[in-house]
Scaffold this motif. Structure first.
Motif, short mmCIF file in Angstrom:
data_model
loop_
_atom_site.label_atom_id
_atom_site.label_comp_id
_atom_site.label_asym_id
_atom_site.label_seq_id
_atom_site.Cartn_x
_atom_site.Cartn_y
_atom_site.Cartn_z
N ASN A 64 -13.60 4.69 -0.67
CA ASN A 64 -14.07 3.57 -1.50
C ASN A 64 -13.07 3.19 -2.58
O ASN A 64 -13.43 3.00 -3.76
CB ASN A 64 -15.43 3.91 -2.13
CG ASN A 64 -16.53 4.10 -1.10
OD1 ASN A 64 -16.68 3.27 -0.19
ND2 ASN A 64 -17.27 5.18 -1.21
N CYS A 65 -11.81 3.07 -2.20
CA CYS A 65 -10.76 2.73 -3.18
C CYS A 65 -10.92 1.28 -3.64
O CYS A 65 -11.25 0.40 -2.85
CB CYS A 65 -9.38 2.92 -2.56
SG CYS A 65 -9.06 4.62 -2.04
N ASP A 66 -10.70 1.06 -4.92
CA ASP A 66 -10.82 -0.30 -5.45
C ASP A 66 -9.48 -0.94 -5.76
O ASP A 66 -9.41 -2.07 -6.25
CB ASP A 66 -11.71 -0.32 -6.70
CG ASP A 66 -11.25 0.63 -7.80
OD1 ASP A 66 -10.19 1.28 -7.63
OD2 ASP A 66 -11.95 0.72 -8.83
N CYS A 67 -8.39 -0.23 -5.46
CA CYS A 67 -7.06 -0.81 -5.58
C CYS A 67 -6.11 -0.04 -4.69
O CYS A 67 -6.41 1.07 -4.22
CB CYS A 67 -6.57 -0.81 -7.04
SG CYS A 67 -6.22 0.84 -7.70
N VAL A 68 -4.94 -0.64 -4.45
CA VAL A 68 -3.90 0.00 -3.64
C VAL A 68 -2.63 0.07 -4.47
O VAL A 68 -2.29 -0.87 -5.20
CB VAL A 68 -3.63 -0.80 -2.34
CG1 VAL A 68 -2.54 -0.13 -1.52
CG2 VAL A 68 -4.91 -0.95 -1.53
N ILE A 69 -1.94 1.21 -4.39
CA ILE A 69 -0.64 1.36 -5.04
C ILE A 69 0.38 1.68 -3.97
O ILE A 69 0.24 2.66 -3.24
CB ILE A 69 -0.66 2.48 -6.10
CG1 ILE A 69 -1.62 2.12 -7.24
CG2 ILE A 69 0.74 2.74 -6.64
CD1 ILE A 69 -1.81 3.22 -8.26
N SER A 70 1.38 0.83 -3.83
CA SER A 70 2.46 1.12 -2.88
C SER A 70 3.61 1.76 -3.65
O SER A 70 3.96 1.32 -4.74
CB SER A 70 2.92 -0.14 -2.17
OG SER A 70 3.34 -1.14 -3.08
N LEU A 71 4.17 2.80 -3.06
CA LEU A 71 5.25 3.55 -3.70
C LEU A 71 6.38 3.73 -2.71
O LEU A 71 6.21 4.36 -1.67
CB LEU A 71 4.73 4.91 -4.17
CG LEU A 71 5.78 5.88 -4.73
CD1 LEU A 71 6.36 5.35 -6.05
CD2 LEU A 71 5.17 7.27 -4.97
N GLY A 72 7.54 3.17 -3.02
CA GLY A 72 8.69 3.32 -2.15
C GLY A 72 9.49 2.04 -2.08
O GLY A 72 9.60 1.29 -3.05
N GLY A 73 10.05 1.79 -0.89
CA GLY A 73 10.78 0.56 -0.64
C GLY A 73 9.93 -0.39 0.17
O GLY A 73 8.70 -0.36 0.12
N GLY A 74 10.59 -1.24 0.96
CA GLY A 74 9.87 -2.28 1.67
C GLY A 74 8.83 -1.77 2.64
O GLY A 74 7.80 -2.42 2.85
#
Length: 381
Positions: A86-96
Motif C-alpha cells: 500500500n505504498c503512497d509514493c515511489v522513489i527511484s534511485l539510480g540512473g535512467g
C-alpha cells in the motif's frame, strides 16, 4: 505554440539529498516503494536512503530487480510490490533504468492496464502516483523528464512512452552520489547527455529556451567529461556534469530528440546494449546525415564545444562539430563502431523499420526513408 515541462521541485548540488528528505516529509507520505538496482542495494546506497527516510518518519520497501534496460516484467514486479505494501509514493534511485522502471510503476498504479498500453505520446488519463527521482548518474536526465523507455522482450524493442504524466514530482541531483561511478559508466552517461543536448538543438521542435539549455550543456560536457572520467573523485567535474545533464534534459524534454535515439532504442532492445554507448557511436553518423538541413546549427554546437569556427562557413562548421564529437568519444574510450558491440548487418532492415516507428524520430531535422536509416547503421559499423 511551445509547452515547457519540468518537475515541480528540482534539488541540485552537494547536500541536496538531505534537503530532499525534509521535502518528502512535508508531502505527508507514509510508505515509499524504492525502485533501484541490485548493485546500489549491495553497496549500501539504498540503506542510506532508507535511513534518511526513517529519520523523517517515512517507511520504505525496496524493489532492486531493475535490469540495465528495464523491462515490462520489471514494471509488473514493482507494481505488485507497491500494491502489496500500500505504498503512497515511489522513489527511484539510480540512473535512467530505475527512473524509467519507476515511472512505469507509478503510471500503472493510478491508470491501470499494462505498460504496453501507454507506448507513444500522452496516452494516459491520470497523473501517476507521486514520484521522487534521486539520481546517481549524469546522463539520462530521466529523473526530470516525461520520457519513459521500457523494453518489451516479446517484440525485442524499446518502447518510447512520452507522457506529461510520467514527469516526476521531484528530482534530486546530489553529486556526492555520483562520485563512485566507474570510468565506463561515466563516459557512457556523459555521451548520452551530449546526445540529448545536440539532438534537442537540431530538433524541429527547438525553441529559444531549449536552445539556451542545450548549448550550455554542450559546453559544460565538453569542458568536464574528460576530467570526470579520468578523475572520478573530482567534485567540481562531477557537479558540473550533474548540472549539464540536467540542462540537456530540460532541452530534450521539451524539444524532443531525433534519429540517434530512435536508432539507439532499437539496438538496446534487440541486443540488450548500453544506451549511452549506442548513442555515442551513432551520434556523429546521424549528424553527418542531418548536416544537409542544419549545418548552421551544427556549427553552433562546434563553437559550444570550444572549436574556433570564426573563419568557417556552415558546412565547414558542421564538419568541425562532427570531428569534435568523434574526438571526445575517443578520448573517453567509447567503441569506434557498432561491430565492436556485436551488431549484425543482417538485422538492419528490422532495426530501421522499428526506428522509424519510434516517437523520437518525429522531430529529427531530416525525415528520411527506410533506406536512409539502414545506410546510417551501415556507416556506423
Amino acid at each position: 505554440m511551445a509547452t515547457f515541462y519540468i518537475p515541480t521541485i528540482n534539488m541540485m548540488g552537494n547536500g541536496s539529498l538531505d534537503e530532499a528528505a525534509e521535502a518528502i516529509k512535508s508531502h505527508g507520505f507514509k510508505t515509499a516503494l524504492i525502485i533501484t538496482d541490485a548493485m546500489l542495494n549491495k553497496i549500501g546506497v539504498v540503506a542510506k536512503i532508507q535511513s534518511l527516510l526513517g529519520t523523517v518518519g517515512v517507511k520504505s520497501v525496496v524493489y532492486d530487480g531493475t535490469n540495465p534496460n528495464p523491462t515490462t516484467r520489471n514494471v509488473s514486479e514493482g507494481l505488485a510490490l507497491l500494491k502489496q505494501h500500500n505504498c503512497d509514493c515511489v522513489i527511484s534511485l539510480g540512473g535512467g533504468s530505475p527512473h524509467d522502471c519507476a515511472k512505469g510503476v507509478a503510471l500503472l498504479a493510478t491508470n491501470g492496464g499494462d505498460i504496453r498500453d501507454y507506448e507513444g505520446v500522452d496516452r494516459s488519463a491520470k497523473p501517476q502516483l507521486p514520484l521522487i527521482s534521486i539520481n546517481t548518474t549524469a546522463g539520462t536526465a530521466s529523473e526530470m523528464t516525461r520520457f519513459c523507455i521500457i523494453t518489451d522482450p516479446d517484440r525485442h524493442i524499446k518502447m518510447a512512452i512520452v507522457d506529461k504524466n510520467v514527469t516526476p514530482l521531484m528530482s534530486v541531483n546530489d553529486p556526492a552520489l555520483m562520485m563512485g561511478m566507474p570510468k565506463g559508466l561515466t563516459a557512457a552517461t556523459g555521451m548520452d547527455a551530449l546526445t540529448h543536448a545536440i539532438e534537442a538543438y537540431v530538433s524541429s521542435a527547438a525553441t529559444p529556451i531549449t536552445d539556451a539549455c542545450a548549448l550550455k550543456a554542450v559546453t559544460m560536457i565538453s569542458e568536464n567529461l574528460r576530467t570526470a572520467v579520468n578523475q572520478g573523485d573530482n567534485v567540481a567535474a562531477r557537479e558540473a556534469m550533474a548540472y549539464a545533464e540536467f540542462m540537456a534534459g530540460m532541452a530534450f524534454n521539451n524539444a524532443s530528440l531525433g534519429y540517434v535515439h530512435a536508432m539507439a532504442h532499437q539496438l538496446g532492445g534487440f541486443y540488450n546494449l548500453p544506451h549511452g554507448v549506442c548513442n555515442a557511436v551513432l551520434l556523429p553518423h546521424v549528424q553527418q546525415y542531418n548536416a544537409r538541413a542544419c549545418a548552421g546549427r551544427l556549427k553552433d554546437i562546434a563553437a559550444a564545444m570550444g572549436v574556433d569556427v570564426s573563419a568557417m562557413d556552415d558546412q565547414q562548421g558542421a564538419s568541425a562539430c562532427i570531428a569534435a564529437i568523434v574526438e571526445l568519444a575517443r578520448d573517453v574510450a567509447i567503441p569506434a563502431g557498432l561491430s565492436e558491440l556485436g551488431v549484425k548487418a543482417e538485422d538492419f532492415d528490422t532495426l530501421a523499420t522499428n526506428a522509424l516507428k519510434d516517437a523520437c524520430s518525429i522531430t529529427n531535422p531530416v525525415q528520411g526513408s527506410h533506406a536512409d536509416i539502414v545506410a546510417i547503421f551501415t556507416r556506423a559499423m
